[in-house]
Design an enzyme around this catalytic site. Sequence first.
Site, PDB file in Angstrom:
ATOM      1  N   LYS A  13       0.809  -1.189  -0.102  1.00 40.55           N
ATOM      2  CA  LYS A  13       0.028   0.074  -0.013  1.00 40.55           C
ATOM      3  C   LYS A  13       0.960   1.117   0.040  1.00 40.55           C
ATOM      4  O   LYS A  13       2.073   1.259   0.594  1.00 40.55           O
ATOM      5  CB  LYS A  13      -0.872   0.126   1.156  1.00 40.55           C
ATOM      6  CG  LYS A  13      -2.042   1.102   1.259  1.00 40.55           C
ATOM      7  CD  LYS A  13      -2.732   0.894   2.485  1.00 40.55           C
ATOM      8  CE  LYS A  13      -4.052   1.958   2.608  1.00 40.55           C
ATOM      9  NZ  LYS A  13      -4.718   1.995   4.064  1.00 40.55           N
ATOM     10  N   SER A  34      -9.754   1.884   2.759  1.00 39.90           N
ATOM     11  CA  SER A  34      -8.861   2.470   2.010  1.00 39.90           C
ATOM     12  C   SER A  34      -7.711   1.582   1.127  1.00 39.90           C
ATOM     13  O   SER A  34      -7.029   2.115   0.442  1.00 39.90           O
ATOM     14  CB  SER A  34      -8.144   3.755   2.927  1.00 39.90           C
ATOM     15  OG  SER A  34      -7.105   2.975   3.699  1.00 39.90           O
ATOM     16  N   SER A  41      -9.755  -0.556   7.122  1.00 41.35           N
ATOM     17  CA  SER A  41      -9.313  -0.251   5.824  1.00 41.35           C
ATOM     18  C   SER A  41      -8.749  -1.588   5.443  1.00 41.35           C
ATOM     19  O   SER A  41      -8.256  -1.519   4.041  1.00 41.35           O
ATOM     20  CB  SER A  41      -8.142   0.646   5.832  1.00 41.35           C
ATOM     21  OG  SER A  41      -8.995   2.114   6.016  1.00 41.35           O
TER      22      SER A  41
END
Lengths: 578, 482
Positions: B64, B142, B166
């Site tokens: 990420k 996210s 997330s």
Amino acid sequence: MPPPISTIRARGLFVIPRYRNQWVCPSCLTQSRRLHAEAAKTPNQSTPPPLVGRSQSVKSTVKGKEKDSDNSKWEVTVGLEIHAQLNASRKLFSYAATSFNAPPNSRVAPFDASIPGIQPKLNIPTIVPAIRAAVALDCRINRRSAFDRKHYFYKDQPNGYQITQFYHPFASDGKIVLNELDGLDPSEVVEIGIKQVQMEQDTAKSIFQPSTEDTPARTLVDLNRTGSALVEIITTPSLKSSKHAAACLKKIQSILRASTAAIDGMEKGGVRCDVNVSIQGRGLPGLGRRVEIKNLNSVKAVQESIEAEIKRQIAVRERGGEIEGETRGWDAVKGESRKLRSKEGEVDYRYKPDAELPPLIIDESLVNHIKSTLPPLPDQIILGLMNEPFALTLKDARTMVDLDDGARVNYYRSIYEDLSARQDFKPGSKHLGKLVGNWTLHELGGRLASSFIAWLDNPVTTAQMADLLFNLQNGTLTAGNAKRVLDHLVTFNDSNIRVVDLIEEYDLGSRSTEGEDDEGLIQIANHIISEYPEKAEQVRSGKKPNLKNFFIGNLMKATGGKVDVQACKQVIEKIFSA
Amino acid sequence: MAAKPIVQEAIKYLRNIQQRNGFLNAFVRVSPEQAVTAQAIAASQKFETGKSISPLNGSTFAIKDNICTKDMVTSCSSLMLADFIPEYDSAVVAKLRDAGAIIIGKTNMDEFGMGSHSTTGLHGPVKNPNSSKLSVYSAGGSSGGSAAAVAGSLCFGALGSDTGGSVRLPASYCGVVGFKPSYGLLSRQGVIAYANSLDTVGILARDVHSAQLVFDCLNEYDPADPSSLDGHSRRKIQDHVAFPKPAANQSCRWNFGVPVDYNVVEISPQVKKAWISTLAILRDLGHNIKPVNMPSTRHAFGPHILAISKPANGISPSLQLVVAARERGFGKEVRRRILLGSYSLTSEAMENYFIHAQRIRRRIKEEFDGIFSSPNPLGPTQGSHLDPGASVDFLISPVSISSAPNLEEVTKVDASGVDGYINDVFTVPASMAGLPAISIPVHGAGGLPIGLQVTAQYGDEKNLFEVATLIESLLEVDTRST
């Protein structure tokens, strides 16, 4: 040189516990807010117009030059916030080394520069000098303290917040006592409360560069200081005058230095001070609205700015005006303060517990260890020097302690100890403690000062000084020749020179005398008197008896300073009284 | 994995990225092919040395974009950090590399992790690999890029970060396993913070076993992270959870708690069905299903917004920029949360919001401790169970109220503000309490994946993985049978 902190085995003595969520206890929060609110409250709510448009700067006045406003009508209250750089080799939350004058931005860890993703990590050794400071200030060490973030946006703070201890400081409720030793009147003894001592990060150093032909004016930022460990020491609002405030600041500085908690003083920027000043009508309850003066960097600036602020506030109140809660800055060169921002413009620091730093748990055993190894504090040293066997005056004792981090004290002590330990030492007529004090501070000190030699470069070893005083006390050297020997030692700066060799080489040894019956001395004296018949007549007739001193001096000169002044005096007295 | 397939597999993933990333928008940066093959060859050579080799040797990982990678831009999908090239690897990435894993690229996300659909970032929205030509679905957020990369076979596994769901939410939407470990187990060093006290590194993988391998590789004390649990606390956890109950042994029965307060009206019929049918199978296998009350969950909805937004304020000052640059550099959602967070810390609002949110958070923790049969190893020692009979080993709940919504719809809702937070109801409580939670995919009847969340007591990862493996296997059976 401070003792290396690594000798104290901090590891194991205290515990950094596993992570626990931080919790602001609501009552603490309410309390801290109430404190803020109290300071902001005005005693008299019938408000005259604010001071808009009036001159916001005020000059300090030279003491006594101007008749002050009627001070007796007003009660002054001052509180200090002192920031001191801790004597630690690394920064508070990063591994970067601390430095005083390393090349700019050469002591910066990623955390100090706020590189994303890097977290703070408490450097455990930094808490040792912090605890020393707090213990020396007679504080209670809180077993559990925590770190908070104080948010503000400024170029000297790359993170956008400072890590400090707002809600739960590591030390609280201390005190210091100001008295005669601090320059107060003998009748005055004032106790000043220390509200709390907290650990926090220092900011970057901003260096203003005026414009040149090539570059516009700009501010350079040096991150070397960013994140260094500070203690903030907050006194209670209990100081009643600028003089007390100055004495308090001086005392705290000397305590910090003596405890080795913070070794750089204000002169090196290691200590900085904010003051809070308020006035209130005498006899009225509560405190007046306080005004803060920020970033003072000398005791003189603290004293002068407070005086100027008191004057300004009295002037405002006597005009019927109201004091506005505000923050002011002090211009030491102009000797005046100016408004930085008003209460309404006050920054809301949005204090918040730091969510990832675990609380700091300080074990009692560590505190006890630090207490037991704390070096003696200035008051203890001064009192020790004033007592037997040293018996120095307050002034001399203070001078020894205050100057050059107290280096003279050790010098003095080792000479004293050397002399008292000598088997064949003759105490002589003079008090040994006072004698050594006099020769250390005044004879040697005066010579160094007039030769512009710093104490730390003192060329005279304690052994040389002890030998010199040994020979003075046993009568080998007269006072005059002892001074000559000292001159020689200061000038030639050689620790290998032996005092006994000097005495021999220059034939400085006293001529032993039989006092007033010394025939040789009487002969020389008679010869001198015969050379000045008029003066001798004036002594004999009793017109000018003080001219005896003229003959005593000449007799000493004629004997090359080797005859004790007492013997010369006795001989002259005898001749004239015959 | 034998030597040759490592290189072949890595190249296969690169080809997949070339083919599919244009649509998925999961990766925002892909390592150069040369670098990937070099890593793959190095990993293959490790086999020849004959030394003990990590099970992750040669596996490809997506990271990420808020987790720092040395010499590779780490932007948090924000214009603000669009040119930030870390000079160091985050602790978790370094561990993966040490294990011989291949870092294949950086994945898309909501800006600074603030969002639930991976739409708020600089690089545009991530698309769910389950999308068809007719309807494009949200990948969740996210960590949507990481979830989509795993689901779309663009890599073996991925790292994400989970602050309030997330990792679990996108895993649920995309149909992969999403695991959020206990707070403090995986180092956050090098993870750009959103909310320090809630952030955890999360793991996305195609099955529970893989997720567990990654977790085992990363699970170690890191002195550089002040919130990382030290050896002492880790040993304490081991002592506490030293009573594994092998699920294979059918005589052992787990107690599953079903939080009745989670049964909110907004849950879609498909999600409810998946939830209920899983519980039914577990019951049929002889495990106990118990309803539990978690009333604070209702409170969690309001204040959790603040608990989330409060740390946003930590982000804003951490970037050394002037106000104008913030205006330009931060997206709308980030600006909104920074403002909300900053407001909640002002001296007037602090007591009402921040303190209140902290109180709720503590209550939620206490509620969990009151429900689980094993005590919290790091909690206060008093194990005050009101009703010992009601205590459970795990909680089972949905991850979200529905399967992946239509991307177009959520973009509209996003613009309206707070509505977007409703999905966090199931995932935020475990974050607040720092508990381990895992999202396991269920292939629902409608075709779109649905995730179920299992939450365990703090530090009880071992049993959590075991029960997650059990559910995974049961659901495979179930899927085949329907």
